[in-house]
Design an enzyme around this catalytic site. Structure first.
Site, PDB file in Angstrom:
ATOM      1  CB  CYS B 108     -38.072 -10.100   8.535  1.00  0.00           C
ATOM      2  SG  CYS B 108     -38.976 -10.486   7.012  1.00  0.00           S
ATOM      3  CE  LYS B 109     -45.427  -9.643  13.125  1.00  0.00           C
ATOM      4  NZ  LYS B 109     -46.266  -8.450  13.312  1.00  0.00           N
TER       5      LYS B 109
END
Lengths: 199, 199
Positions: B108-109
């Site tokens: 994800c981030k």
């Protein structure tokens, strides 16, 4: 054996457990409740990094599952603090990178400092950049990370190990691990004798 | 490409990188400097858990290396906080456990919350006990761990997934992963068609 509500057995990993690599695991000290989990790893060996004798029930588990124990007695926290012994770590690293010992579990007491230093040295052999190596060390050590360990990993010299391993053992380039292992096991290559590992 | 003093290329792992499982990796968002490292994983797919479009340079890397992108747009931190969407996580989990997509990287981030929830659900499928699952989540989330995520993992229902996967995909028992994959690839078994995966 622990169970859940739905379908029986649940697996209790040892504290601070992680997969390092295909065939390499790390953790804190395995307890009786973790033996079911450990069985699923199909371990061939364990690297144990403490000087204390291995507990009787753990020895029985190893015997029952045909797991070889490699003990390297490295002291835990000392007063005053002393750095990790380089030669002992080098010896442990030689065992670790030998795929004939895989699948293998590395553990000390909490899986943070001694285990973290050994894995850090492995990562250097694998050509990881230093900041990646240290990030992994710190993630596993949590708030207990030690500046002395970071310095140990940074200054550990892997050139001798690389030279020694070049033609006889697993030399890691990225993650092309499985292919190399299969080659080693299946191809009719000249297999080294253990004493050839001497530097 | 980064280099060291001794022998050329060094590998820069993406932030918060870990190996989850044979053929499954997790991390924060890969940057340009991580592409050399990613190449060594021989990835077949990436699960990307953010709603934002994938960056152009990352798309190019995927195309050049024949890596398939599975995007599941899950929002990051929201105000007020909202729990993870169960159906989306279930869909991502179906992609994740399908060995035809391996080796696979989940990101994800920052590789903490969305990635951590998906890996947590995978561990439940693997029969890990809840405390082991949560320890792993917390180790990767560090000080940023969220109570809401722990609750999501704890209450996530894996029974439907298990039923759905029983005969057609990889159903995990411990780490006997490679054997199952080899069987799937090499033996002349009847291969399921994708539509058989419907619940």
């Amino acid at each position: 054996m622990e169970t859940d509500d739905q379908d029986g057995v649940v697996l209790v990993s040892p504290s601070n457990f992680s997969m390092v690599e295909d065939g390499i695991y790390r953790s804190g000290f395995p307890q009786l409740e973790n033996f079911g989990f450990l069985k699923t790893l199909n371990l061939r060996s364990i690297i144990y990094l403490c000087p204390e004798p291995y507990p009787e029930e753990n020895l029985k588990f190893l015997e029952a599952n045909n797991i070889k124990l490699f003990q390297f007695g490295i002291k835990g926290k000392t007063d005053p603090p002393t750095p990790m012994p380089k030669d002992t770590v080098l010896d442990a690293l030689k065992v670790l990178v030998d795929v004939r010992n895989h699948p293998i579990l590395i553990h000390c007491k909490r899986g943070k400092h001694r285990t973290g230093c050994l894995v850090g040295c492995l990562r250097k052999v694998q050509s990881w950049c230093l900041s990646s190596v240290l990030e992994e060390y710190q993630k596993n050590a949590g708030l207990k990370w030690r500046q002395m360990d970071l310095k140990f990993i940074e200054t550990f010299d892997i050139v001798r190990l690389r030279q020694c391993l070049f033609s006889i053992m697993y030399r890691y380039h990225g993650y092309g691990f499985k292919r190399k292992r299969l080659m080693y096991e299946e191809e009719d290559v000249q297999k080294p004798k253990p004493q050839a590992a001497k530097v």
